[in-house]
Motif scaffolding. Sequence first.
Motif, short mmCIF file in Angstrom:
data_model
loop_
_atom_site.label_atom_id
_atom_site.label_comp_id
_atom_site.label_asym_id
_atom_site.label_seq_id
_atom_site.Cartn_x
_atom_site.Cartn_y
_atom_site.Cartn_z
N THR A 39 2.10 -2.97 14.03
CA THR A 39 0.87 -2.70 14.76
C THR A 39 -0.22 -3.26 14.18
O THR A 39 -0.33 -3.62 13.02
N PRO A 40 -1.31 -3.32 15.13
CA PRO A 40 -2.77 -3.71 14.61
C PRO A 40 -3.02 -2.86 13.31
O PRO A 40 -3.73 -3.34 12.28
N ALA A 41 -2.97 -1.73 13.27
CA ALA A 41 -3.44 -0.71 12.36
C ALA A 41 -2.62 -1.09 11.11
O ALA A 41 -3.25 -1.25 9.83
N SER A 42 -1.26 -1.24 11.25
CA SER A 42 -0.58 -1.35 9.89
C SER A 42 -0.62 -2.85 9.32
O SER A 42 -0.98 -3.04 8.13
N MET A 43 -1.00 -3.81 10.26
CA MET A 43 -1.40 -4.99 9.78
C MET A 43 -2.62 -5.12 8.97
O MET A 43 -2.76 -5.71 8.17
N VAL A 44 -3.65 -4.40 9.57
CA VAL A 44 -4.71 -4.48 8.71
C VAL A 44 -4.73 -3.83 7.48
O VAL A 44 -5.34 -4.03 6.39
N ARG A 45 -3.91 -2.72 7.24
CA ARG A 45 -3.62 -1.93 6.31
C ARG A 45 -3.08 -2.99 5.20
O ARG A 45 -3.52 -2.89 3.99
N GLN A 46 -1.95 -3.60 5.64
CA GLN A 46 -1.43 -4.44 4.94
C GLN A 46 -2.21 -5.53 4.13
O GLN A 46 -2.17 -6.07 3.02
N VAL A 47 -3.00 -6.15 5.14
CA VAL A 47 -3.91 -7.21 4.75
C VAL A 47 -4.96 -6.60 3.73
O VAL A 47 -4.92 -7.61 2.70
#
Length: 240
Positions: A39-47
């Motif tokens: 998801t976009p939220a998980s992508m941002v968190r991992q980035v």
Amino acid sequence: MQMDRQMKILVIDIGGSSVKCVATGHRSPVKFKSGPQLTPASMVRQVRQITRGWRYAAVSIGYPGVVRDGRIAVEPHNLGSGWAGYDFAAAFGCPVKIINDAAMQALGGYAGGKMLFLGLGTGLGSALIVDGAIAAMELGHLHYARGRSYEDHVGKQGRKRLGIKKWRLVAMQVVEEFRKALLPDYIVLGGGNAAKLKNLPPQTRLGDNGHALLGGFRLWAGQEQSGRTRARSGRTLRGS
């Protein structure tokens, strides 16, 4: 390419199998796995986790789908949900530019004039750049033959279905058809399957997947070799 040396950029290239990141002052990109649950939220968190300690004032995102007016317009096929309407600027706490991933890679390999980019990967990415103005397209969704689209034939599944020899012939034919229709000065072929072609049509060269990250930097450069760069996304074209 001239670029403001004071402005540090974080570039994010989102793919179906991985997400790659690089920033000003960092030579080697870092990455993590992507997939249907991203998801976009998980992508941002991992980035943010994988780039901890990096400093940047702006972000470029290459998105594997339709982008209009700098905003994600359609949910992705190979990722999780929630991308359309997500506030990336708020999540990263700085200005964010979003562009179709094929258009970002095209921009990284652009050398002036009228260039057609075709990404032979999981599907068929496409973008056209004319005197620095970017038009992201969805040529892969156009109908090609036997009830299938262009990307059904030259994408990853098409290669597996047709076999490598027939796939090469079809890919060459598709490149020539788009050349005749769009009349580019030259064509750049990117994506993981481009290197599987034995021969290239005239005025065609292989791109580099690293160009996607370079394209992310160029989004903020303010000036290309041939003039002012303007990013805009094209309409989605779907075959019947």
